[in-house]
Design a protein around this motif. Sequence first.
Motif, PDB file in Angstrom:
ATOM      1  N   PRO A  22       0.804  -1.225   0.000  1.00 32.55           N
ATOM      2  CA  PRO A  22       0.000   0.000   0.000  1.00 32.55           C
ATOM      3  C   PRO A  22       0.836   1.273   0.000  1.00 32.55           C
ATOM      4  CG  PRO A  22      -0.110  -1.082   2.135  1.00 32.55           C
ATOM      5  CD  PRO A  22       0.663  -1.988   1.244  1.00 32.55           C
ATOM      6  N   ALA A  23       2.119   1.167   0.328  1.00 34.52           N
ATOM      7  CA  ALA A  23       2.968   2.359   0.346  1.00 34.52           C
ATOM      8  C   ALA A  23       3.560   2.657  -1.027  1.00 34.52           C
ATOM      9  CB  ALA A  23       4.084   2.192   1.367  1.00 34.52           C
ATOM     10  N   MET A  24       3.307   1.775  -1.994  1.00 33.69           N
ATOM     11  CA  MET A  24       3.861   1.973  -3.340  1.00 33.69           C
ATOM     12  C   MET A  24       3.179   3.157  -4.024  1.00 33.69           C
ATOM     13  SD  MET A  24       5.895   0.609  -5.689  1.00 33.69           S
ATOM     14  CE  MET A  24       6.193  -1.054  -5.206  1.00 33.69           C
ATOM     15  N   ARG A  25       3.977   4.060  -4.586  1.00 37.26           N
ATOM     16  CA  ARG A  25       3.439   5.235  -5.272  1.00 37.26           C
ATOM     17  C   ARG A  25       3.998   5.333  -6.684  1.00 37.26           C
ATOM     18  NH1 ARG A  25       1.144   5.484  -1.118  1.00 37.26           N
ATOM     19  NH2 ARG A  25       1.177   7.028   0.541  1.00 37.26           N
ATOM     20  N   MET A  26       3.240   5.996  -7.530  1.00 37.05           N
ATOM     21  CA  MET A  26       3.742   6.328  -8.861  1.00 37.05           C
ATOM     22  C   MET A  26       4.714   7.498  -8.691  1.00 37.05           C
ATOM     23  SD  MET A  26       1.691   4.580 -10.985  1.00 37.05           S
ATOM     24  CE  MET A  26       1.001   5.329 -12.449  1.00 37.05           C
ATOM     25  N   PRO A  27       5.608   7.705  -9.679  1.00 33.53           N
ATOM     26  CA  PRO A  27       6.414   8.929  -9.597  1.00 33.53           C
ATOM     27  C   PRO A  27       5.438  10.107  -9.583  1.00 33.53           C
ATOM     28  CG  PRO A  27       7.182   7.500 -11.371  1.00 33.53           C
ATOM     29  CD  PRO A  27       5.889   6.920 -10.878  1.00 33.53           C
ATOM     30  N   GLY A  28       5.589  11.013  -8.652  1.00 38.74           N
ATOM     31  CA  GLY A  28       4.641  12.119  -8.530  1.00 38.74           C
ATOM     32  C   GLY A  28       3.731  11.947  -7.335  1.00 38.74           C
ATOM     33  N   GLY A  29       3.644  10.728  -6.803  1.00 37.78           N
ATOM     34  CA  GLY A  29       2.947  10.538  -5.542  1.00 37.78           C
ATOM     35  C   GLY A  29       1.563   9.915  -5.623  1.00 37.78           C
ATOM     36  N   LEU A  30       1.026   9.715  -6.831  1.00 43.12           N
ATOM     37  CA  LEU A  30      -0.297   9.081  -6.934  1.00 43.12           C
ATOM     38  C   LEU A  30      -0.208   7.619  -6.517  1.00 43.12           C
ATOM     39  CD1 LEU A  30      -1.557  10.501 -10.354  1.00 43.12           C
ATOM     40  CD2 LEU A  30      -2.583  10.907  -8.113  1.00 43.12           C
ATOM     41  N   PRO A  31      -1.301   7.051  -5.970  1.00 43.15           N
ATOM     42  CA  PRO A  31      -1.256   5.642  -5.572  1.00 43.15           C
ATOM     43  C   PRO A  31      -0.941   4.738  -6.768  1.00 43.15           C
ATOM     44  CG  PRO A  31      -3.267   6.691  -4.802  1.00 43.15           C
ATOM     45  CD  PRO A  31      -2.588   7.675  -5.694  1.00 43.15           C
ATOM     46  N   PHE A  32      -0.256   3.657  -6.489  1.00 44.20           N
ATOM     47  CA  PHE A  32       0.147   2.721  -7.538  1.00 44.20           C
ATOM     48  C   PHE A  32      -0.896   1.602  -7.597  1.00 44.20           C
ATOM     49  CE2 PHE A  32       2.510  -0.735  -9.418  1.00 44.20           C
ATOM     50  CZ  PHE A  32       3.393  -0.122 -10.288  1.00 44.20           C
ATOM     51  N   PRO A  33      -1.716   1.527  -8.668  1.00 43.29           N
ATOM     52  CA  PRO A  33      -2.770   0.513  -8.692  1.00 43.29           C
ATOM     53  C   PRO A  33      -2.178  -0.896  -8.714  1.00 43.29           C
ATOM     54  CG  PRO A  33      -2.992   2.081 -10.518  1.00 43.29           C
ATOM     55  CD  PRO A  33      -1.647   2.287  -9.917  1.00 43.29           C
ATOM     56  N   THR A  34      -2.681  -1.757  -7.821  1.00 45.15           N
ATOM     57  CA  THR A  34      -2.160  -3.111  -7.721  1.00 45.15           C
ATOM     58  C   THR A  34      -2.223  -3.835  -9.057  1.00 45.15           C
ATOM     59  OG1 THR A  34      -2.635  -3.348  -5.387  1.00 45.15           O
ATOM     60  CG2 THR A  34      -2.600  -5.364  -6.643  1.00 45.15           C
ATOM     61  N   ILE A  35      -3.284  -3.572  -9.813  1.00 47.01           N
ATOM     62  CA  ILE A  35      -3.464  -4.278 -11.085  1.00 47.01           C
ATOM     63  C   ILE A  35      -2.326  -3.959 -12.057  1.00 47.01           C
ATOM     64  CG2 ILE A  35      -4.960  -2.556 -12.218  1.00 47.01           C
ATOM     65  CD1 ILE A  35      -6.723  -5.168 -12.902  1.00 47.01           C
ATOM     66  N   LEU A  36      -1.768  -2.755 -11.915  1.00 42.69           N
ATOM     67  CA  LEU A  36      -0.637  -2.355 -12.758  1.00 42.69           C
ATOM     68  C   LEU A  36       0.599  -3.191 -12.413  1.00 42.69           C
ATOM     69  CD1 LEU A  36      -0.230  -0.141 -14.880  1.00 42.69           C
ATOM     70  CD2 LEU A  36       0.664   1.320 -13.072  1.00 42.69           C
ATOM     71  N   GLY A  37       0.717  -3.484 -11.112  1.00 44.26           N
ATOM     72  CA  GLY A  37       1.867  -4.250 -10.650  1.00 44.26           C
ATOM     73  C   GLY A  37       1.892  -5.669 -11.182  1.00 44.26           C
ATOM     74  N   MET A  38       0.738  -6.124 -11.670  1.00 38.19           N
ATOM     75  CA  MET A  38       0.659  -7.487 -12.191  1.00 38.19           C
ATOM     76  C   MET A  38       1.179  -7.588 -13.620  1.00 38.19           C
ATOM     77  SD  MET A  38      -3.144  -8.266 -10.786  1.00 38.19           S
ATOM     78  CE  MET A  38      -3.318  -9.897 -11.494  1.00 38.19           C
ATOM     79  N   LEU A  39       1.246  -6.468 -14.311  1.00 33.59           N
ATOM     80  CA  LEU A  39       1.649  -6.504 -15.724  1.00 33.59           C
ATOM     81  C   LEU A  39       3.104  -6.932 -15.861  1.00 33.59           C
ATOM     82  CD1 LEU A  39       0.011  -3.156 -16.930  1.00 33.59           C
ATOM     83  CD2 LEU A  39      -0.885  -5.470 -17.190  1.00 33.59           C
ATOM     84  N   PRO A  40       3.400  -7.693 -16.914  1.00 32.32           N
ATOM     85  CA  PRO A  40       4.787  -8.146 -17.093  1.00 32.32           C
ATOM     86  C   PRO A  40       5.736  -6.950 -17.247  1.00 32.32           C
ATOM     87  CG  PRO A  40       3.296  -9.200 -18.692  1.00 32.32           C
ATOM     88  CD  PRO A  40       2.508  -8.151 -17.998  1.00 32.32           C
ATOM     89  N   GLY A  41       6.848  -7.025 -16.582  1.00 36.43           N
ATOM     90  CA  GLY A  41       7.865  -5.987 -16.737  1.00 36.43           C
ATOM     91  C   GLY A  41       7.743  -4.837 -15.754  1.00 36.43           C
TER      92      GLY A  41
END
Lengths: 167, 103
Positions: free
Chosen positions: A69-88
């Motif tokens: 839950p502490a993962m952020r996009m550059p810029g500070g927006l929350p990092f959607p978990t579904i994005l983390g599933m994508l290859p690479g």
Amino acid sequence: MTTNEDYPLKKVCIICAKGSIEDVYASLIMANGAVMEGIETKVFFTFFGLDAITKKQMKKLHTGTIGNPAMRMPGGLPFPTILGMLPGVEAGVSAMMKKQMADLDIPPVDEFLEMITAGGGEIYACKLAAEMFKLKKKDFSDEVSDIITVGDFYAMCNGQGTQIIFT
Amino acid sequence: MAQKTIANVTVSINEEGYLENMSEWTKELGSELAKEEGIDITDKHFEVIDFIRNKVEKGETLTIRAVGKSGIVNIKEFYQLFPGAPLKKATKISGVPKPTSCI
């Protein structure tokens, strides 16, 4: 009876049981920081933490992009978990973390281990975990002093002013 | 701020014994500060001290790793020259502020 006497920290025994970039670096930075202060330092790697001292894996550590839950996009927006599933994505995030650390003069894992032992710190691998992952002394970094049991490790943690830190 | 007379000069030091003003440092002062840390200063020590003072003058962050890559000493030798807490001891003897780096 209590006393107010102040005992300086003399020895730290650090246990690293996880193998993600942030877990391993937390242990390494705490360990190296102690060595730099002249504090006797022992680091015990176990379970997935063994990746940090395994020659084959130590340069390929990743940070998890799912369930953090502490993962952020550059810029500070929350990092959607579904994005983390994508290859690479995990590889990309991990490369970015490593780049940011390198910019702060934080060394790669192999060099960090060398820094710790150069200052007199000692690195150990857990016997049980090594057996479980079928790892031998030759699979580990040359900075690893020995493969030891939990009992051996506790025996090293004796003495007044000693703290055990589990990262 | 406290005053202290070392090697026949009076300098300002902070509560941890670090020089307040790095320009007040001299080689003689460095030798005396080293003695207080239990170190017999050698040319090798002075080479490291020069490196540290240069780095601080340029405003760069000082880390053990940087000293290890200086080409003067490796990290092991740095620990041998300034036993115990090398970066803290070496900066104190070099007359520069205590380093704020965690690495």
